[in-house]
Design a protein around this motif. Structure first.
Motif, PDB file in Angstrom:
ATOM      1  N   ARG A  39       0.827  -1.210   0.000  1.00  9.67           N
ATOM      2  CA  ARG A  39       0.000   0.000   0.000  1.00  9.67           C
ATOM      3  C   ARG A  39       0.864   1.264   0.000  1.00  9.67           C
ATOM      4  O   ARG A  39       0.606   2.208  -0.741  1.00  9.67           O
ATOM      5  CB  ARG A  39      -0.929   0.028   1.202  1.00  9.67           C
ATOM      6  N   ASN A  67      -9.502  -2.136  -2.241  1.00 10.17           N
ATOM      7  CA  ASN A  67      -9.633  -0.915  -1.427  1.00 10.17           C
ATOM      8  C   ASN A  67      -8.316  -0.170  -1.262  1.00 10.17           C
ATOM      9  O   ASN A  67      -8.051   0.390  -0.209  1.00 10.17           O
ATOM     10  CB  ASN A  67     -10.227  -1.249  -0.057  1.00 10.17           C
ATOM     11  N   PRO A  70      -6.874   5.778  -3.593  1.00  8.28           N
ATOM     12  CA  PRO A  70      -7.125   6.997  -2.818  1.00  8.28           C
ATOM     13  C   PRO A  70      -8.505   7.545  -3.167  1.00  8.28           C
ATOM     14  O   PRO A  70      -9.088   7.180  -4.187  1.00  8.28           O
ATOM     15  CB  PRO A  70      -6.009   7.942  -3.284  1.00  8.28           C
ATOM     16  N   GLU A  71      -8.994   8.449  -2.346  1.00 11.53           N
ATOM     17  CA  GLU A  71     -10.358   8.957  -2.541  1.00 11.53           C
ATOM     18  C   GLU A  71     -10.519   9.751  -3.830  1.00 11.53           C
ATOM     19  O   GLU A  71     -11.526   9.644  -4.503  1.00 11.53           O
ATOM     20  CB  GLU A  71     -10.775   9.806  -1.344  1.00 11.53           C
ATOM     21  N   ASN A  72      -9.558  10.569  -4.184  1.00 12.14           N
ATOM     22  CA  ASN A  72      -9.649  11.389  -5.390  1.00 12.14           C
ATOM     23  C   ASN A  72      -8.420  11.172  -6.269  1.00 12.14           C
ATOM     24  O   ASN A  72      -7.563  12.044  -6.357  1.00 12.14           O
ATOM     25  CB  ASN A  72      -9.773  12.874  -5.030  1.00 12.14           C
TER      26      ASN A  72
END
Length: 99
Positions: A39, A67, A70-72
């Protein structure tokens, strides 16, 4: 596990600032890494690839972690290639659930 591979990746990323190339390809650099190091390396590679003058980057790995995104994510596309005798069927495979 995989500390030697982590150091190798960080060294290669540091060298990228001293060279000019149109793209870079990293093949199975995460083999031998535990999930935590995998990660960290993936996120560091994303960070180095997001700069304005960074070359286009390709990461090839047979063990993409779920998962991990990253979020964006900026300028990021993921392509899953399911191939081989033991690959899951692509019928109904939900790529979005893996990212």
């Amino acid at each position: 596990g995989g500390e030697r591979a982590v150091v190798t990746v960080l060294y290669l990323l540091a060298l990228q600032g001293m060279t000019v190339c149109p793209f870079r390809v990293v093949d199975e650099i995460d083999q031998g890494m535990d999930e935590n190091n995998q990660r960290k390396v993936f996120l560091k590679m994303l960070e180095s690839s997001a700069s304005e003058n960074a070359p286009q980057s390709f990461l090839i790995t047979p063990k993409f972690l779920p998962n991990i995104m990253p979020e964006n994510p900026k300028h990021l596309d993921i392509y899953y290639i399911l191939n081989g005798a033991h690959a899951p069927s692509q019928d109904g495979y939900d790529v979005a659930s893996q990212a």
